[in-house]
Design a protein around this motif. Structure first.
Motif, short mmCIF file in Angstrom:
data_model
loop_
_atom_site.label_atom_id
_atom_site.label_comp_id
_atom_site.label_asym_id
_atom_site.label_seq_id
_atom_site.Cartn_x
_atom_site.Cartn_y
_atom_site.Cartn_z
N LEU A 101 0.83 -10.32 -50.04
CA LEU A 101 0.42 -9.95 -48.69
C LEU A 101 1.06 -8.63 -48.26
N HIS A 102 2.35 -8.48 -48.49
CA HIS A 102 3.05 -7.29 -48.01
C HIS A 102 2.71 -6.03 -48.82
N ALA A 103 2.03 -6.18 -49.94
CA ALA A 103 1.59 -5.03 -50.73
C ALA A 103 0.24 -4.49 -50.28
N GLU A 104 -0.43 -5.21 -49.37
CA GLU A 104 -1.78 -4.81 -48.95
C GLU A 104 -1.74 -3.57 -48.04
N LYS A 105 -2.81 -2.77 -48.14
CA LYS A 105 -2.90 -1.53 -47.36
C LYS A 105 -3.35 -1.77 -45.92
N LYS A 126 -0.43 -3.32 -40.62
CA LYS A 126 0.02 -2.42 -39.55
C LYS A 126 1.53 -2.49 -39.37
N LYS A 127 2.09 -3.71 -39.41
CA LYS A 127 3.53 -3.93 -39.32
C LYS A 127 3.88 -5.06 -40.28
N HIS A 128 5.08 -5.00 -40.85
CA HIS A 128 5.48 -6.00 -41.84
C HIS A 128 6.20 -7.20 -41.23
N ASP A 129 6.42 -7.21 -39.91
CA ASP A 129 6.99 -8.39 -39.27
C ASP A 129 6.07 -9.58 -39.51
N GLU A 130 6.66 -10.76 -39.76
CA GLU A 130 5.87 -11.94 -40.06
C GLU A 130 5.77 -12.86 -38.84
N VAL A 158 -0.60 -20.64 -38.96
CA VAL A 158 -0.85 -19.41 -39.70
C VAL A 158 0.45 -18.67 -39.96
N ILE A 159 0.65 -18.22 -41.18
CA ILE A 159 1.67 -17.23 -41.52
C ILE A 159 0.93 -15.92 -41.74
N GLY A 160 1.26 -14.90 -40.96
CA GLY A 160 0.51 -13.66 -41.07
C GLY A 160 1.29 -12.45 -40.63
N VAL A 161 0.68 -11.30 -40.84
CA VAL A 161 1.22 -10.01 -40.41
C VAL A 161 0.14 -9.29 -39.62
N GLU A 162 0.56 -8.32 -38.80
CA GLU A 162 -0.41 -7.56 -38.02
C GLU A 162 -1.25 -6.68 -38.96
#
Length: 297
Positions: free
Chosen positions: A175-179, A182-186, A203-207
């Motif tokens: 997930l954190h490698a995706e382009k 917007k922000k890496h905060d989870e 849900v576990i997600g990022v902006e």
């Protein structure tokens, strides 16, 4: 009257009116809260959604009456199950056997209201936590989701297991490698539960960026705009981080809300935010965002 006393009174009210038409709205009015706030408070105080708890209490009273000699159909109607088959299905799911089998081999005493603990331990080191208030626009997320339920505390097992899978099987790194990020905060977000079944989406997600293309392997969702009371969990090490977060949740619902003049905002979502402060081995902190509105006088 504190939260525990209020909820204890509601449990007693439910038992006293167990064959009446009980609804979240009726119980919220009895407690003096809005329906949204009451349902959230009830779940955190008892571990059950309102109607799941009422259904289980009706089944407990029905089990007690099975030894009275009344027809099973009559008992099912008395406790609001409508049909014999509906009652039998619910009874089997709760007790593990049919009403007829239960009547043959078991009996129960008249149920009494459960007694809620008289005091809570919050693991917050005696600190009186005051939130900061922020108003945020809609938050667009991408990540992973599960469906779980508050019934019998399943969510308290399913959500930690979900986080463990996320952090250990490559989901987090991918997930954190995706382009599109917007922000890496989870974010750990609870979406609205079904008040009857207690089922909800977590849900576990990022902006995500507004115009980003996102593959179907990710769950895409949006947290609506809201004003939040934001609480920070007390600094802790990794071994005590989960307990510190849970203690903060307990503090919010059992201590802060009853004295705050606020209530849980309808049609909104609470969430935990894990930023850089959640990363160190020592002094880990998580922010808890609670959507709130002023209570109507």
């Amino acid at each position: 009257m504190d939260t525990t006393e209020t909820l204890q009174g509601i449990l007693e009210f439910i038992d006293e009116h167990i064959t009446d038409n009980i609804s979240p709205e009726v119980l919220a009015a009895q407690a003096g809260y809005s329906t949204w706030h009451f349902c959230r408070l009830f779940q955190w105080g008892t571990g059950y959604s309102v109607m799941a708890y009422v259904r289980n209490r009706r089944l407990a009273f029905a089990a007690y009456e099975l030894s009275s000699g009344k027809r099973i159909l009559d008992i099912s109607m008395d406790y609001g199950f409508g049909t014999h088959s509906g009652f039998s299905k619910a009874f089997r799911r709760y007790f593990g056997c049919s009403p007829g089998t239960y009547r043959l081999h078991a009996h129960s005493n008249r149920p009494f209201p459960p007694s809620l603990p008289g005091a809570y331990k919050y693991l917050i080191g005696g600190i009186i936590m005051e939130p900061k208030f922020v108003t945020l626009p809609a938050i667009k997320l991408a990540g992973f989701a599960i469906k779980t339920t508050s019934v019998a505390g399943e969510n308290s097992k399913a959500i930690p297991a979900f986080w463990n899978d996320y952090m250990s099987n490559g989901m987090m790194e991918k997930l954190h490698a995706e382009k599109f990020i917007k922000k890496h905060d989870e974010y750990g977000v609870c979406f609205q539960e079904d008040m009857t079944t207690g089922e909800f989406e977590y849900v576990i997600g990022v902006e995500r960026k507004d115009d980003a293309e996102i593959s179907g392997e990710y769950h895409v969702c949006e947290v609506p705009p809201a004003t939040y009371a934001v609480f920070s969990s007390p600094p802790s090490d990794g071994a005590n981080f989960a307990a510190a977060i849970q203690g903060t949740w307990n503090y919010i619902f059992n201590e802060w809300f009853p004295k705050s003049g606020y209530e849980y905002a309808p049609n909104c979502n609470d969430f935990e935010l894990y930023d850089d402060r959640s990363m160190p081995d020592e002094g880990k902190i998580c922010d808890i965002y609670i959507p709130v509105v002023r209570m109507q006088k």
